[in-house]
Design a protein around this motif. Structure first.
Motif, mmCIF file in Angstrom:
data_model
loop_
_atom_site.group_PDB
_atom_site.id
_atom_site.type_symbol
_atom_site.label_atom_id
_atom_site.label_comp_id
_atom_site.label_asym_id
_atom_site.label_seq_id
_atom_site.Cartn_x
_atom_site.Cartn_y
_atom_site.Cartn_z
ATOM 1 N N HIS A 71 0.839 -1.208 0.000
ATOM 2 C CA HIS A 71 0.000 0.000 0.000
ATOM 3 C C HIS A 71 0.872 1.256 0.000
ATOM 4 C CE1 HIS A 71 -2.616 3.172 1.575
ATOM 5 N NE2 HIS A 71 -3.601 2.485 0.997
ATOM 6 N N ASN A 72 1.908 1.279 0.833
ATOM 7 C CA ASN A 72 2.823 2.428 0.873
ATOM 8 C C ASN A 72 3.534 2.616 -0.469
ATOM 9 O OD1 ASN A 72 2.182 3.035 3.536
ATOM 10 N ND2 ASN A 72 3.913 1.900 4.366
ATOM 11 N N ASP A 73 3.972 1.518 -1.075
ATOM 12 C CA ASP A 73 4.646 1.614 -2.362
ATOM 13 C C ASP A 73 3.683 2.083 -3.457
ATOM 14 O OD1 ASP A 73 7.158 0.963 -1.439
ATOM 15 O OD2 ASP A 73 6.969 -1.171 -1.922
ATOM 16 N N ILE A 74 2.459 1.601 -3.437
ATOM 17 C CA ILE A 74 1.459 2.047 -4.413
ATOM 18 C C ILE A 74 1.195 3.538 -4.238
ATOM 19 C CG2 ILE A 74 -1.021 1.937 -4.975
ATOM 20 C CD1 ILE A 74 0.609 -0.218 -6.369
ATOM 21 N N SER A 75 1.146 4.013 -3.006
ATOM 22 C CA SER A 75 0.948 5.451 -2.758
ATOM 23 C C SER A 75 2.071 6.265 -3.394
ATOM 24 C CB SER A 75 0.864 5.738 -1.260
ATOM 25 O OG SER A 75 -0.287 5.146 -0.711
ATOM 26 N N ALA A 76 3.311 5.794 -3.258
ATOM 27 C CA ALA A 76 4.456 6.492 -3.846
ATOM 28 C C ALA A 76 4.398 6.446 -5.377
ATOM 29 C CB ALA A 76 5.757 5.887 -3.338
ATOM 30 N N LEU A 77 4.030 5.298 -5.931
ATOM 31 C CA LEU A 77 3.925 5.170 -7.393
ATOM 32 C C LEU A 77 2.777 6.025 -7.929
ATOM 33 C CD1 LEU A 77 4.572 1.332 -7.709
ATOM 34 C CD2 LEU A 77 6.107 3.176 -8.450
ATOM 35 N N ARG A 78 1.696 6.113 -7.171
ATOM 36 C CA ARG A 78 0.561 6.967 -7.556
ATOM 37 C C ARG A 78 0.990 8.434 -7.545
ATOM 38 N NH1 ARG A 78 -2.811 5.966 -3.610
ATOM 39 N NH2 ARG A 78 -3.651 4.077 -4.524
ATOM 40 N N LYS A 79 1.700 8.831 -6.509
ATOM 41 C CA LYS A 79 2.168 10.209 -6.394
ATOM 42 C C LYS A 79 3.097 10.568 -7.553
ATOM 43 C CE LYS A 79 4.375 13.392 -3.171
ATOM 44 N NZ LYS A 79 4.993 13.546 -1.858
ATOM 45 N N ALA A 80 3.902 9.611 -8.006
ATOM 46 C CA ALA A 80 4.813 9.823 -9.136
ATOM 47 C C ALA A 80 4.077 9.795 -10.473
ATOM 48 C CB ALA A 80 5.916 8.769 -9.118
ATOM 49 N N GLY A 81 2.803 9.396 -10.463
ATOM 50 C CA GLY A 81 2.016 9.363 -11.686
ATOM 51 C C GLY A 81 2.149 8.088 -12.493
ATOM 52 N N LEU A 82 2.744 7.047 -11.912
ATOM 53 C CA LEU A 82 2.962 5.802 -12.642
ATOM 54 C C LEU A 82 1.787 4.842 -12.564
ATOM 55 C CD1 LEU A 82 6.686 5.261 -11.681
ATOM 56 C CD2 LEU A 82 5.798 5.887 -13.924
ATOM 57 N N VAL A 83 0.984 4.937 -11.544
ATOM 58 C CA VAL A 83 -0.219 4.117 -11.404
ATOM 59 C C VAL A 83 -1.371 5.033 -11.018
ATOM 60 C CG1 VAL A 83 1.084 2.050 -10.705
ATOM 61 C CG2 VAL A 83 0.091 3.522 -8.963
ATOM 62 N N TYR A 84 -2.585 4.542 -11.201
ATOM 63 C CA TYR A 84 -3.747 5.298 -10.745
ATOM 64 C C TYR A 84 -4.758 4.334 -10.133
ATOM 65 C CZ TYR A 84 -6.360 3.876 -14.948
ATOM 66 O OH TYR A 84 -6.992 3.150 -15.923
ATOM 67 N N THR A 85 -5.698 4.902 -9.416
ATOM 68 C CA THR A 85 -6.740 4.105 -8.791
ATOM 69 C C THR A 85 -8.009 4.213 -9.618
ATOM 70 O OG1 THR A 85 -5.787 4.505 -6.609
ATOM 71 C CG2 THR A 85 -8.063 3.733 -6.673
#
Length: 108
Positions: A71-85
């Motif tokens: 979850h923490n890693d997904i949050s960082a990847l989301r913040k970087a714009g690499l993944v979305y929800t």
């Protein structure tokens, strides 16, 4: 690609009126790239590539890690714009693959 090269590409694109269909993420340094795409996060990206929407719980199961860490890693990847929800709460890496292109030059 350096910041100046990225800006030159953008200027050429704007002047041509064309659209570049290739999504790009530029990092100002290898250190930043490595921080955002640390080995655990790369395992997540590899698992998500081409998989479509996936729950964080299922993702954690597939990479063999605990929910909180993923979850923490997904949050960082989301913040970087690499993944979305997605609307249903599952996360998406919307690309089939990832390509790295970087230069290594002499220190200043």
């Amino acid at each position: 690609m350096s910041h100046d090269e990225s800006m030159q590409d953008l200027q050429r694109l704007l002047e041509s009126g064309g659209v570049d269909p290739t999504p790009r993420f530029n990092f100002v340094s290898y250190d930043l790239l490595h921080r955002i795409l640390a080995p655990n996060r790369m395992a997540i990206i590899q698992t998500m590539s081409g998989a479509g929407p996936i729950s964080i719980r299922e993702l954690a199961r597939r990479v063999g890690r605990d929910f909180k860490g993923v979850h923490n890693d997904i949050s960082a990847l989301r913040k970087a714009g690499l993944v979305y929800t997605a609307d249903d709460g599952r996360v998406v890496f919307p690309y089939e693959d990832i390509h790295f292109d970087f230069r290594v030059s002499a220190a200043a």
